[in-house]
Scaffold this motif. Structure first.
Motif, short mmCIF file in Angstrom:
data_model
loop_
_atom_site.label_atom_id
_atom_site.label_comp_id
_atom_site.label_asym_id
_atom_site.label_seq_id
_atom_site.Cartn_x
_atom_site.Cartn_y
_atom_site.Cartn_z
N LEU A 121 0.44 -0.85 0.03
CA LEU A 121 -0.03 0.58 0.39
C LEU A 121 0.83 1.42 -0.52
N ALA A 122 2.24 1.29 0.33
CA ALA A 122 2.45 2.09 0.81
C ALA A 122 2.85 2.49 -0.37
N ASP A 123 3.85 1.30 -1.27
CA ASP A 123 4.64 1.78 -1.74
C ASP A 123 3.44 3.11 -3.76
N PRO A 126 3.89 12.83 0.07
CA PRO A 126 5.32 12.60 -0.01
C PRO A 126 5.47 12.03 1.58
N HIS A 127 6.45 11.22 1.54
CA HIS A 127 7.06 10.55 3.26
C HIS A 127 6.08 10.75 3.85
N LYS A 160 2.42 8.14 7.66
CA LYS A 160 1.25 8.02 9.36
C LYS A 160 0.28 7.57 8.76
N VAL A 161 0.38 7.67 7.41
CA VAL A 161 -0.67 6.23 6.78
C VAL A 161 -0.68 4.85 7.79
N LYS A 162 1.03 4.78 7.97
CA LYS A 162 1.63 3.42 8.14
C LYS A 162 1.24 3.34 10.07
N ILE A 170 -8.34 5.51 -6.19
CA ILE A 170 -8.96 6.86 -6.47
C ILE A 170 -8.08 8.06 -5.49
N ARG A 171 -6.56 7.98 -5.37
CA ARG A 171 -5.68 8.96 -4.69
C ARG A 171 -6.93 9.58 -3.37
N MET A 172 -7.15 8.93 -2.29
CA MET A 172 -7.36 10.03 -1.00
C MET A 172 -6.30 10.75 -0.33
N ASP A 173 -6.72 11.90 0.21
CA ASP A 173 -5.69 12.71 1.31
C ASP A 173 -5.29 11.32 2.29
N CYS A 174 -4.11 11.38 2.80
CA CYS A 174 -3.55 11.07 3.86
C CYS A 174 -4.89 10.86 5.10
#
Length: 703
Positions: free
Chosen positions: A7-9, A16-17, A22-24, A59-63
């Motif tokens: 998912l992170a990839d 951005p990193h 934060k997602v991880k 669908i490129r949801m934000d962080c």
């Protein structure tokens, strides 16, 4: 297998990193919180929020939206408080998780009420942050993909709810890909036999099309590029559920559904779309009346494209859609495109504004709805729109669902315009408010300061905004009328006790309010006006020690036809001004006026406290229906002659029905009149017709 690393990839393509980190962190928090929990399929529970986040990543949801997706079941299933999430991930994420958690099912006895309540909650959550519903839609999509682990009865319930609520919401927000996936999975789960039979039939009928489709795709690509157009051409078969719905709605067999194949052409600029349209119409013969320009006038969910249906090389109709890359992004992802392209063009920003505006309109409907069921009933037309586009006199476009009337248009312009409309002009011609509108018409609403919504509008108004505002107004007006009638009924009853409402003491009023467990005196008057309590009985409570022998016979209640919706006229005896009448107080209906000799009320005379002596006022503002029985010699043109005898008067024939045929036939004639004098005039005119033998008023006495 999906992992947080994979998912992170995929997130590294657009985040951005520090945001990926934060997602991880949200994933590891959810993994720990759900430790030991498993899904029905036996998988660790955390695989579900991870899959939901992956859907949103596509669908490129934000962080913050992705973090909320990973944590969306933490508050509900693990007992971790909202404050803990706020401390760890910030207030935005906590609000989103809390919004999704509030959409948890409650227990209701009635499945429809449960579904309505959940949809109402969903609308409220959407108002706070539109990302809440996007997380919920992704959550539902993954649940549908793993539905096989559920028992059969739950599969059907979840699939039905998906078709009724979630897929229409995805459609309303323009999220085509999500809607398509939800409908396909739900169709297979709810109608497995129909889905399988239809799929086999399509494969049998169109199964050899693949090579023809590839050949057509190559041909179109070649022809358009030879004209120096930068295009991507794709040819697809319509998905199973849309074919099924078209067969069901139009009552057609599969053989009659001809446009099973659709062509999509994606290019770079607006003006190129129109130039490509010209080439397509040169290559294939266009079918008349099947062109739609959704670029100039977008759909209510932001969808833009040119649609044309042409006759294909195989002699079957073929729908062609032409749009730009940006329009294609909006068409596929709808409001989600707002997060895909933050620095995007105007159409994507406009789509987000459109969705936000729709959600705000839901809030207005919710505030005026009495209960969840009424709320859902009012927004159904907004969830299933086949739009028409009409213009104000100044050229502004108003979007309305198919079947909308001038009343819907009036409320679409502004609530006050709707509340005060009396008529309309459609393309400069006067038309009734019930007129169904068509795309391209110019509509002008005629208003009056004294006008007010009519209960009859509910029979033809279809938009949620119109229906909600009409009901809200009528509810307030009904209370106002009920208080006025209650005041008159109580005043009349207090006359018997030689006093008035103004002379009542605070102590008397408080005692009677306490007795009836009512908060205010207006509430008591409303209850009397609606027939819940009888004026005389309330007056007796106010004067419990009054000597019966000193009571004065109360005055009669005058009716002039302007009292509003809580005084009605019994259809069984159709009393008209001049008839001897009596009023029967009926719960929630107020006063129902009957003819004094009506047999339907004779049995109720045993409860005289509910009967009121009534008289007609001098000026009757209301026109009433009366039925006449006409006996006539059955000859050619007799009925036409009878109808014509009153056609040149101010009286209106509302119905004419032959009730007995023979040499001497009989018909029932319903006429709208305002007095006994008018009735005598009508009867005299009908009796003067040569073939008429006898005219009599149809009353309950003769039935």
């Amino acid at each position: 297998m999906l992992t947080i690393e994979s998912l992170a990839d995929s997130l590294s393509e657009y985040l951005p990193h520090d945001q990926i980190a934060k997602v991880k962190r949200a994933y590891y928090y959810a993994e720990q919180a759900h430790d030991g929990q498993r899904r029905k399929s036996g998988e660790p529970y955390v695989t579900h929020p991870l899959a939901v986040s992956d859907i949103l990543a596509n669908i490129r949801m934000d962080c913050d939206g992705l973090a909320a997706a990973l944590l969306h079941d933490v508050i509900e299933d693990t007992g971790i408080p909202r404050e803990a999430l706020s401390d760890q991930f910030g207030e935005q994420v906590a609000l989103l998780v809390d919004g999704v958690s509030k959409l948890t099912h409650l227990e209701f006895n009635d499945q429809l009420e449960k579904q309505a309540h959940n949809f109402q909650k969903m609308a409220m959550a959407m108002a706070d942050d539109i990302r809440v519903i996007m997380v919920k839609l992704a959550d539902r999509l993954h649940n549908m993909r793993t539905l096989d682990a559920m028992p059969a009865h739950k599969k059907r319930r979840i699939a039905k709810e998906t078709l009724d609520i979630y897929a229409p919401i995805a459609n309303r927000l323009g999220m085509y890909n999500v809607r398509l996936a939800l409908e396909s999975l739900a169709f297979q789960a709810y109608y497995p036999m129909r889905a399988n039979m239809l799929e086999r039939a399509i494969n049998k009928k169109y199964g050899q099309r693949q090579k023809a489709m590839e050949k057509l795709e190559t041909y179109l690509q070649s022809e358009l590029r030879s004209e120096y157009f930068e295009v991507e051409v794709s040819i697809r078969e319509k998905h199973l559920y849309s074919i099924y719905k078209k067969m069901e709605k139009k009552r057609r067999s599969l053989e009659e559904i001809m446009d099973v194949v659709g062509v999509r052409i994606v290019t770079d600029k607006h003006d190129t779309c129109y130039r490509i349209l010209g080439v397509i119409h040169t290559l294939f013969k266009p079918i008349e009346g099947r062109f739609k320009d959704y670029i100039a006038v977008p759909k209510s969910n932001g969808y833009q494209s040119l649609h044309t249906t042409v006759m294909g090389t195989n002699g079957l109709p073929m729908e062609v859609q032409i749009r730009t890359n940006e329009m294609d992004t909006v068409a596929n992802n709808g409001i989600a495109a707002h997060w895909s392209y933050k620095a995007s063009g105007q159409s994507i920003a406009a789509n987000h504004d459109r969705a936000t505006k729709w959600v705000k309109s839901l809030i207005e409907i919710q505030e005026k709805a009495r209960n969840p069921m009424e709320f859902v009933d009012n927004v159904k037309s907004d969830l299933f729109p086949d739009e028409v586009y009409v213009f104000t006199p100044k050229g502004k476009i108003i979007e309305l669902p198919s079947g909308a009337t001038a009343v819907d248009f009036a409320y679409g312009v502004h609530t006050e315009v709707g509340n005060s409309c009396i008529s309309c002009r459609v393309n400069r011609r006067l038309a009734p408010l019930s007129t169904q509108l068509e795309s391209g018409q110019t509509v002008e609403i005629i208003t009056a300061k004294t006008a007010q919504p009519n209960v009859a509008w509910l029979s033809f108004a279809i938009t949620g905004k119109a229906r909600t505002n009409i009901r809200h107004y009528l509810k307030g007006k009904q209370r106002e009328n009920a208080i006025s009638i209650g005041y008159r009924l109580l005043t009349r009853s207090l006359n018997a006790f030689k006093t008035t409402i103004e002379e009542l003491t605070d102590e008397q009023i408080n005692l009677v309010l306490k007795h009836y467990e009512i908060e205010t005196f207006d509430d008591l008057l409303e209850s009397i006006g609606k027939g819940r309590y009888v004026g005389y009985v309330v007056a007796r409570e106010l004067f419990p020690n009054y000597d019966e022998e000193e009571l004065v016979t109360p005055k009669s209640f005058k009716v002039n036809g302007s009292e509003g919706m809580l005084i009605s006229y019994a259809k069984c005896c159709s009393p008209i001004p001049g008839d001897p009448i009596v009023g029967f107080v009926q719960v929630e209906k107020g006063i129902v006026i009957h003819h004094e000799q009506c047999p339907n009320i004779q049995d109720h005379l045993q409860s005289p406290e509910r009967f009121i002596r009534m008289t007609w006022g001098k000026e009757i503002e209301e026109e009433l229906n009366v039925s006449l029985i006409v006996s006539y010699v059955n000859q050619r043109g007799a009925v036409a002659d009878i109808a014509a005898s009153i056609s040149d008067t101010d009286f209106q024939v509302s119905d004419l029905k032959i009730i007995e045929r023979g040499r001497i036939s009989r018909l029932r004639l319903n006429v709208t009149i305002s007095s006994r004098v008018g009735l005598a005039d009508v009867m005299r005119r009908v009796k003067a017709v040569r073939c008429v033998d006898k005219v009599s008023r149809e009353t309950v006495v003769s039935r």
